[in-house]
Design an enzyme around this catalytic site. Structure first.
Site, PDB file in Angstrom:
ATOM      1  N   GLU A 150     -24.464 -21.314 -36.193  1.00  0.00           N
ATOM      2  CA  GLU A 150     -24.226 -19.911 -35.853  1.00  0.00           C
ATOM      3  C   GLU A 150     -25.496 -19.085 -36.026  1.00  0.00           C
ATOM      4  O   GLU A 150     -25.814 -18.211 -35.216  1.00  0.00           O
ATOM      5  CB  GLU A 150     -23.109 -19.351 -36.729  1.00  0.00           C
ATOM      6  CG  GLU A 150     -22.846 -17.874 -36.490  1.00  0.00           C
ATOM      7  CD  GLU A 150     -22.161 -17.192 -37.659  1.00  0.00           C
ATOM      8  OE1 GLU A 150     -22.545 -16.045 -37.993  1.00  0.00           O
ATOM      9  OE2 GLU A 150     -21.245 -17.797 -38.245  1.00  0.00           O
TER      10      GLU A 150
ATOM     11  N   GLU B  40     -26.674 -15.180 -48.138  1.00  0.00           N
ATOM     12  CA  GLU B  40     -25.360 -14.748 -47.660  1.00  0.00           C
ATOM     13  C   GLU B  40     -24.250 -15.281 -48.577  1.00  0.00           C
ATOM     14  O   GLU B  40     -23.320 -14.556 -48.949  1.00  0.00           O
ATOM     15  CB  GLU B  40     -25.139 -15.231 -46.229  1.00  0.00           C
ATOM     16  CG  GLU B  40     -23.801 -14.827 -45.636  1.00  0.00           C
ATOM     17  CD  GLU B  40     -23.581 -15.381 -44.239  1.00  0.00           C
ATOM     18  OE1 GLU B  40     -22.477 -15.155 -43.688  1.00  0.00           O
ATOM     19  OE2 GLU B  40     -24.493 -16.042 -43.702  1.00  0.00           O
TER      20      GLU B  40
END
Length: 439
Positions: free
Chosen positions: A70, A147
C-alpha cells in the site's frame, strides 16, 4: 431484485439507480471488472482500483507485505517518481490514498471529472508497474514502523487489535492488518515483490468509479493503461473467483486479555464472533447494533453514560468477513470502574437476548439506519466503495431502495433471536489500562 454480478468474460450490465444514477459493469479482456455509477450534475468523481487481497492472504514469510505494498505503490514506477505521483494530484486539487483491509486493498483518488483520465493513468501505472525500489523500501520500512508506533500509543486502537486476536486466535483474520513491528522489520524486499507478482494481475483487478464518469471512456482508459503496463489482456480470461462464503467460524472458547498501559482511562471490550459478510441477517445486525450501542438514544449510551456517568465513549460495533466476523461492546472508563462498566455492558446485551425490544426502539433504529444510509450515499467515495464491496464480496449489487426495504423488514423478533445467538457464543474480554500484569 439485486443485480447479479457474474464472473463471465465479456459480461455487460446496465441498470438505473435511485435519483437518476446509472450503474454499468463491464468485464474487460484479461478478466478486469469495471463498475461505474454515473451521478447526474456532479463535477467530481472518485475512482478506486481494488485487489481482492488483504492481510489474511499473506503466506509465512510474507506477513506485513500487503500493508507494505500500500505504501510502496506510491513510491514510483518506471514512468513516474514518487514526487511525480504526488504532484499529479496536488496540481489539480485532487486527493489520492490507499486502504489495506483484511480481505482487500484499494488505491483510490477523488478528482474533478475532467481530471479522471489522469487519475486512471496514474493509479493504473502504480498498480501495474510499481518498482518497489530497495532503497525506497527501507525508507518506507521506517515510516510503517512509526505508523504502528502511533497506533500502539492509542489505547483504543490497542484494545480493538487485541480483541480481534483474542476472538479469532490463530485464524488469519486475527492478525493485525498493518503487520507487527517484528514482521515489518523482518519481511525482505523479495517477499514483498513475490506477494505483488502473485496477487496483482488483470483477473483480480476491479476498477470502480462514481460521480461525473463516462463508463465507455473509463473502460478505454483502463485498457490502455493496463496494456502500457504490460499486463496480458486475453478475451477468454475470466475474473478470479470470489472468496467462498460459509457458516461463521466460531472458536471453542473465549479469551481474557489484559494489556498494561500507563493511561488515565481503561479501555474495555466484551464480545465474540459475529456474522459473515454474506449472511442475510446483516441488516438485523445493523438494527441490533443501533438499539444496543449505535447512538445517543441507544441502551448502552443511556445506561452507562447518561444515567450513571461512567463513560464518555460507549458503543457496540461489528465487522464481517467471508468466513467469520466480530461483534463487540466498547467503553472507556476510569480504571476503578471497569468491572462495573463491563457488567453493565453484558447485562444490556443479555437483556436484549432475553426480552423483545420495544416498537419505539425498533422504529427509531430503522429510521436512524435509513437516514444514515441515504446521507452516506450523497458522497461519491461511498458510492465507489459500495460498488467495490458488491463486486468483491457480495456478488450482487443491492440498490439503495432495496437496502432500505431490507432494513425496514427487520422485526423485533429478528433482533432478539440474533442477540440470543451472539450471546450464546464464546465471549472474550480485553482490558487495556493501568492494571497489574498483562503485556
Amino acid at each position: 431484485m439485486p443485480l447479479a454480478l457474474p464472473l463471465e468474460p465479456g459480461h455487460e450490465l446496465t441498470a438505473g439507480q435511485d435519483g437518476g444514477a446509472l450503474v454499468r459493469r463491464s468485464v474487460l479482456p484479461g478478466g478486469v471488472r469495471v463498475l461505474t455509477e454515473s451521478m447526474p450534475g456532479l463535477r467530481s468523481a472518485t475512482i478506486g482500483a481494488w485487489v481482492g487481497v488483504g492481510s489474511r492472504d499473506e503466506r509465512d514469510g510474507h506477513h506485513g507485505a500487503t500493508h507494505f505494498l500500500e505504501h510502496l505503490l506510491f513510491k514510483g514506477t518506471a514512468r513516474r517518481t514518487a514526487m511525480d505521483i504526488a504532484e499529479a494530484f496536488d496540481a489539480v486539487g485532487g486527493e489520492a490514498n490507499a486502504a489495506t483491509g483484511k480481505e482487500s486493498t484499494c488505491y483510490y483518488a477523488r478528482v474533478l471529472d475532467a481530471d479522471l483520465p489522469m487519475a486512471v493513468d496514474v493509479i493504473g501505472d502504480m498498480v501495474t508497474s510499481a518498482r518497489l525500489d530497495p532503497d525506497e523500501l527501507e525508507v518506507e520500512r521506517g515510516v510503517i514502523l512509526e505508523e504502528l508506533a502511533m497506533n500502539d500509543d492509542d489505547p483504543s486502537d490497542v484494545a480493538h487489535e487485541q480483541f480481534a486476536a483474542a476472538v479469532l486466535g490463530d485464524h488469519p483474520l486475527g492478525r493485525p492488518i498493518g503487520g507487527t513491528p517484528g514482521t515489518i522489520r523482518a519481511v525482505p524486499r523479495d517477499a514483498v515483490w513475490e506477494h505483488y507478482r502473485e496477487h496483482y494481475g488483470p483477473a483480480g483487478l476491479v476498477v470502480t468509479a462514481a460521480g461525473g464518469v463516462d463508463h465507455d471512456a473509463l473502460c478505454a482508459s483502463v485498457t490502455t493503461v493496463l496494456q502500457d503496463g504490460g499486463w496480458p489482456l486475453d478475451d477468454s480470461t475470466a475474473p478470479v473467483a470470489r472468496r467462498v462464503a460459509g457458516s461463521a467460524w466460531v472458536p471453542d472458547a473465549g479469551t481474557e486479555v489484559v494489556v498494561r498501559r500507563a493511561t488515565e482511562q481503561a479501555n474495555v471490550i466484551v464480545g465474540g464472533v459475529g456474522l459473515t459478510a454474506t449472511d442475510d441477517r446483516r441488516y438485523v445486525m445493523s438494527v441490533l447494533g443501533a438499539v444496543l450501542g449505535g447512538g445517543m438514544s441507544s441502551r448502552l449510551f443511556q445506561e452507562i453514560r447518561e444515567r450513571r456517568g461512567l463513560a464518555y465513549a460507549v458503543y457496540s460495533f461489528s465487522s464481517s468477513h467471508a468466513d467469520t466476523g466480530l461483534f463487540g461492546l466498547y467503553a472507556g472508563c476510569a480504571p476503578d470502574k471497569v468491572d462495573q462498566v463491563e457488567q453493565l455492558m453484558v447485562a444490556e446485551w443479555e437483556r436484549l437476548a432475553d426480552e423483545s425490544i420495544t416498537t419505539a426502539e425498533l422504529e427509531r433504529s430503522i429510521g436512524q439506519l435509513s437516514g444514515g444510509l441515504v446521507l452516506g450515499m450523497e458522497d461519491t467515495g461511498s458510492r465507489m466503495n459500495r460498488l467495490g464491496k458488491a463486486e468483491l464480496v457480495q456478488g450482487e449489487l443491492v440498490s439503495l431502495s432495496e437496502a432500505l426495504e431490507r432494513i425496514r423488514a427487520v422485526t423485533a423478533d429478528d433482533v432478539q433471536k440474533l442477540a440470543a445467538e451472539l450471546a450464546s457464543r464464546p465471549r472474550s474480554i480485553v482490558r487495556v489500562g493501568p492494571f497489574g500484569g498483562g503485556a
